[in-house]
Design a protein around this motif. Structure first.
Motif, mmCIF file in Angstrom:
data_model
loop_
_atom_site.group_PDB
_atom_site.id
_atom_site.type_symbol
_atom_site.label_atom_id
_atom_site.label_comp_id
_atom_site.label_asym_id
_atom_site.label_seq_id
_atom_site.Cartn_x
_atom_site.Cartn_y
_atom_site.Cartn_z
ATOM 1 N N ARG A 2 124.984 125.089 47.367
ATOM 2 C CA ARG A 2 124.127 124.933 48.624
ATOM 3 C C ARG A 2 123.334 126.159 49.114
ATOM 4 O O ARG A 2 123.884 127.331 48.572
ATOM 5 C CB ARG A 2 124.880 124.501 49.571
ATOM 6 C CG ARG A 2 125.935 125.466 50.098
ATOM 7 C CD ARG A 2 126.926 124.766 51.376
ATOM 8 N NE ARG A 2 127.780 125.875 51.750
ATOM 9 C CZ ARG A 2 127.753 126.423 52.888
ATOM 10 N NH1 ARG A 2 126.685 126.517 53.639
ATOM 11 N NH2 ARG A 2 128.581 127.143 53.140
ATOM 12 N N TRP A 29 120.782 128.566 51.483
ATOM 13 C CA TRP A 29 120.056 128.780 53.004
ATOM 14 C C TRP A 29 119.380 130.146 53.281
ATOM 15 O O TRP A 29 119.861 131.110 52.637
ATOM 16 C CB TRP A 29 120.895 128.338 54.386
ATOM 17 C CG TRP A 29 122.228 129.345 54.338
ATOM 18 C CD1 TRP A 29 122.250 130.379 55.213
ATOM 19 C CD2 TRP A 29 123.351 129.459 53.618
ATOM 20 N NE1 TRP A 29 123.316 130.941 55.118
ATOM 21 C CE2 TRP A 29 124.224 130.437 54.198
ATOM 22 C CE3 TRP A 29 123.764 128.708 52.348
ATOM 23 C CZ2 TRP A 29 125.429 130.563 53.740
ATOM 24 C CZ3 TRP A 29 125.099 128.908 52.029
ATOM 25 C CH2 TRP A 29 125.982 130.030 52.525
ATOM 26 N N LYS A 54 116.734 125.495 53.383
ATOM 27 C CA LYS A 54 117.897 125.180 53.230
ATOM 28 C C LYS A 54 118.182 123.933 52.347
ATOM 29 O O LYS A 54 117.143 123.221 52.105
ATOM 30 C CB LYS A 54 118.763 124.959 54.573
ATOM 31 C CG LYS A 54 118.247 123.647 55.365
ATOM 32 C CD LYS A 54 119.113 123.448 56.666
ATOM 33 C CE LYS A 54 118.740 122.189 57.367
ATOM 34 N NZ LYS A 54 119.291 121.884 58.763
#
Length: 880
Positions: A437, A439, A454
């Motif tokens: 992930r 961001w 994100k």
């Protein structure tokens, strides 16, 4: 007598049957007898009985085992004696993993110890192995041929990747040829040398000298290596052909307990912009006890130098062991490296474990890689951090938590922070899995905006999936335009399947923006661009979508990207012109009432080519009303092509503009103009404005052609313009005029001085001039002398006029007029000749438009009129 013959026959049978019995029972007694000579824990296994031929003995298979591990297997073994003993083996497979399992053993009493003793026991014989394989290095398989005598031993080995020829005579070993092809696309390594073997063959040669030549993989340069030693000391020197400084210089010392490399030096000059060098030291204890029991310790440093200064990094090795079963080697890399303006810092403690053939590198707590500096001229890396604690690297891939934090800024564009956090499980490209992930946020200075991003994704085996993406700005402000909250999001996840047979790429995105405001008051309604991608991979896919802003659009777009060139087409279906009403600033008070618009464009973009486009747009029946004017019946056709920064206007026909009616203080009809050529223009590619016509004031204005760049003036023709309609439109109260005017204006747009040079106006028919009574009376009252003359201009019929006009590029207008006519005032007539010269700045004139005051001042100062004593119907001398 009979008993004697029986005994002789029995003895003969025994002599015949005993060798035959021994041969047939070879599988039973040979392994037992060999066990007396072999190391403890090892054995020979023969599963098939031998075959006896007229000239040889053949054995289908023979295996040598260490415990349960099969160290070697020989097939198709044949023993013969043509002129000396000959042992031929069809194939011999050796498993190197079993070598470490051979237990130590004490030599049997009476076993040969010295090299000379071993050589004296050798029979005159030949040994040939058609196919020798040593796992796991099957690449080096080949054919072995050995010729043995007590005085000299010769060896030849030939394979696809290696060739060897060597001979041993007493203690002197000579390698006359060794060629090894390490890389398939590179020349082989070549080596020749001479060695003096020790008296007891339990160590390295006593003396030796080896010379070799090989080619580096990158760069592809030839290097020479020389290894020389005497007794227990020596030196290895590797030198490039075009560089006197050694690439590697390793002095070494060898004892029965330890191998020591002290104060070694290395140098690598080929790294562009970053020459590397350093020193190396290494100690290997118990080197004669096998690799599993070696104790290895050392250190190597790397020196770098860049614009940020000098850097030094040290790799500490051990102390530890490298084993075929389970290595245990501590490692630590500490220090910094500098390249141009980039600095890399490392504190990387790690442990190397597992079998040497498949080791595992594990980073310990505290392992951290950092960097700062400048990657490119404009981007400054404030810091990049890669925490590596708990990460494992092996042949299976990377396993553990992978993180990164980037902080950077660009002087003109702004600053930003990006985070990446994920988990890898035995990850290698197209193998294993890596979930992540990301961001971040930052500032975009040129447009005074903040942005953020994100999302998350995964790389599992051959599939890369971007599950979510959201990135956008709070606003984009540039010049007179402000875009509210543009944001790019995924409508469908992006799937990239990296399969060699059936690769694919698919997904859908949406770019949404709020209202776009312009400083003049125009507003583009909230807009959306939705598009999908479908193809093979990021280097080859097709896309399609549409763009619309509430009632504007949709504009449909499709195309493809092939990794080199982006191609596409866009269609704007026919729709009413009134949908563009929000783009009209309210202050203009313009109302779009009628018309339709449609367009089609094809475009292409590629590195080296830039952006290219071509197509056409059509506006039909356009109409716009404003409080003071109206424009009706607008037809506009725009065929174009854009390439290399140049617009080609009118590709299959000229750009055409037709306006049916322009209603203003002066109403114009049937305006038309054609445009064709290049913009920016040049001598080889000019721009032509042609066939410009407009009907107004009862006449017509026309221009045949205007060429840019301009070499000749464009002739603007005035045909029968009605002065009465002109006066009615301007509505000066001081005078009225009627009658037609024609002429020509040579127009310059590309001249260092003139706009109009030697223009002229004349009247093709009779004209009349009437001065307002109040204006004339005011002149008479203020100036009695001029007032007498003014009375003759109260009403005048102009039979002939000629006006010469010049206008420079500073706005200075010069009029030189000659007017001839007849004056009628108070029942009297008289001929009037006027010579008039007037200068005025037209730029100021358009701002003031005080026609009446200018005329009154001119009449007072410049009128030359008939003698007042002339009577009507009588001849009078012309006055000037």
């Amino acid at each position: 007598m009979k008993g004697t013959w029986k005994a002789a026959i029995a003895l003969l049978l025994l002599l015949i049957l005993l060798p035959l019995t021994l041969l047939l029972t070879l599988t039973h007694w040979v392994p037992t007898l060999a066990g007396i000579w072999l190391p403890a824990g090892t054995r020979i296994a023969i599963d098939h009985s031998p075959r006896l031929t007229r000239n040889s003995v053949r054995l289908p298979e023979l295996r040598y085992l260490v415990g349960d591990c099969q160290l070697a297997e020989a097939t198709n073994v044949e023993l013969s004696h043509p002129s000396r003993w000959r042992l031929h083996v069809g194939a011999l497979d050796i498993n190197s993993a079993c070598l470490s399992k051979i237990p130590e053993s004490t030599p049997a009493p009476g076993a040969p110890r010295s090299l000379a003793e071993w050589q004296s026991m050798l029979p005159n014989s030949w040994l040939t192995i058609d196919q020798l394989r040593l796992s796991p290095w099957e690449k080096w398989q080949g054919k072995l041929a050995v010729s043995l005598t007590p005085a000299k031993q010769e060896l030849s080995y030939d394979g696809e990747a290696v060739h060897l020829q060597a001979s041993l005579k007493g203690q002197q070993l000579t390698v006359s040829r060794l060629e090894a092809r390490v890389q398939d696309d590179k020349p082989p390594i070549k080596l020749v040398g001479e060695f003096t073997m020790p008296l007891v063959p339990d160590g390295l040669p006593v003396n030796g000298h080896v010379v070799t030549t090989f080619q580096l993989p990158d760069p592809a340069d030839l290097v020479d290596a020389e290894l020389e030693w005497r007794e227990n000391q020596g030196q290895l020197v590797v030198t490039a052909r075009d560089n006197p400084d050694p690439l590697l210089d390793l002095p070494w010392e060898l004892t029965r307990e330890r191998l020591t490399i002290s104060d070694g030096r290395w140098n690598w000059p080929w790294q562009e912009g970053l020459p590397l060098s350093g020193r190396v030291g290494l100690k290997v204890d118990n080197w004669q006890q096998g690799i599993d029991k070696m104790q290895i310790a050392g250190r190597m440093n790397v020196l770098t130098q860049g614009a940020a200064g000098k850097g030094n990094a040290v790799l500490t090795i051990g102390p530890g062991t490298l084993s075929m079963d389970n290595s245990a080697m501590p490692l630590q890399l500490t220090g910094e490296a500098k390249y141009d303006d980039l600095v890399l810092y490392a504190i990387l403690p790690a442990q190397l474990s597992g079998p040497l053939t498949d080791p595992l590198l594990s980073f310990a707590p505290g392992a951290l890689l950092r960097s700062r500096g400048r990657v490119i001229d404009s981007l400054n890396i404030d810091e990049i951090r890669w925490p590596l604690a708990g990460v494992h690297v092996s042949s299976q891939g990377v396993d553990g938590r992978l993180q990164a934090i980037l902080r950077a800024h660009e002087q003109e564009m702004g600053d930003f922070v990006l985070h990446l956090d994920g988990q890898a499980e035995n990850f290698l490209p197209d193998k294993g899995s890596w979930r992540w992930r990301y961001w971040g946020d930052g500032h975009f200075t040129p447009m005074q905006a903040k942005w953020d991003v994100k999302g998350d994704g995964e790389w599992r085996d051959s599939a890369i999936v971007l599950n979510s993406l959201s990135t956008g700005f709070d606003k984009l402000q540039y010049g007179t335009m402000t875009v509210s909250q543009p944001r790019l999001v995924l409508d469908q996840p992006i799937h990239w399947i990296r399969d060699e047979q059936h690769p694919s790429l698919s997904g859908a995105l949406s770019l949404d923006a709020g209202p776009t405001h312009f400083s003049g008051g125009s507003v583009l309604p909230p807009s959306t661009l939705k598009f999908s991608v479908d193809g093979r991979d990021p280097t080859w896919f097709q896309f399609k979508g549409d763009l619309h802003a509430e009632a504007i659009g949709p504009v449909r777009v499709n195309g493809r990207w092939d990794g080199i060139r982006l191609r596409g087409e866009a269609w704007w279906p026919k729709q009413s012109l009134t949908v563009f009403q929000p783009l009209v600033p309210p202050d203009l008070k313009m109302n779009l009432r009628d018309g339709s618009l449609y367009a089609q464009v094809a475009f292409s973009a590629a590195a080296g080519q830039g952006f290219e486009a071509g197509g056409h747009g059509v506006l039909k029946g356009g109409s716009a009303w404003m409080p003071d004017n109206q424009i009706n019946g607008v037809d506009f056709v725009l065929p174009f092509r854009f390439s290399e920064g140049v617009w080609q206007l009118g590709t299959r026909g000229p750009v055409s503009l037709r306006i049916g009616e322009i209603v203003n203080q002066i109403t114009a009809h049937n305006f038309s103009a054609d445009l064709q050529g290049s913009y920016p223009w040049s001598e080889s590619a000019p721009l032509l404005l042609s066939d410009v016509t407009v009907d107004l004031l009862g006449g017509k204005l026309s221009m045949l052609q205007l060429r840019m760049p301009q070499h000749d003036p464009a002739l603007l023709r005035v045909q029968n313009i009605s002065t009465s309609e002109l006066i009615s439109a301007v509505n000066p109260k001081q005078f009225t005029m009627s009658g037609p005017v024609s002429g020509a204006m040579p127009l310059w747009l590309d001249n260092d001085k003139w706009i109009i040079k030697d223009g002229w106006l004349t009247n093709p028919g009779t004209m009349t001039l009437r001065i307002d009574k109040d204006t004339a009376d005011a002149v008479v009252k203020d100036n009695m002398a001029a007032g007498v003359a003014i009375n003759w201009l109260r009403y005048m019929e102009i039979s002939r006029s000629w006006t010469k006009i010049n206008l420079d590029n500073l706005g200075k207008l010069t009029l030189q007029a000659t007017v001839s006519g007849t004056s009628r005032a108070d029942g009297k007539t008289g001929k009037v000749n006027l010579n008039y010269t007037h200068e005025e700045n037209v730029f100021d004139l358009w701002r003031s438009l005080r026609f009446g005051d200018n005329l009154q001042a001119w009449l007072e100062q410049n009128a030359a009129l008939p003698d007042p004593r002339c009577q009507a119907g009588k001849d009078c001398k012309e006055q000037q």
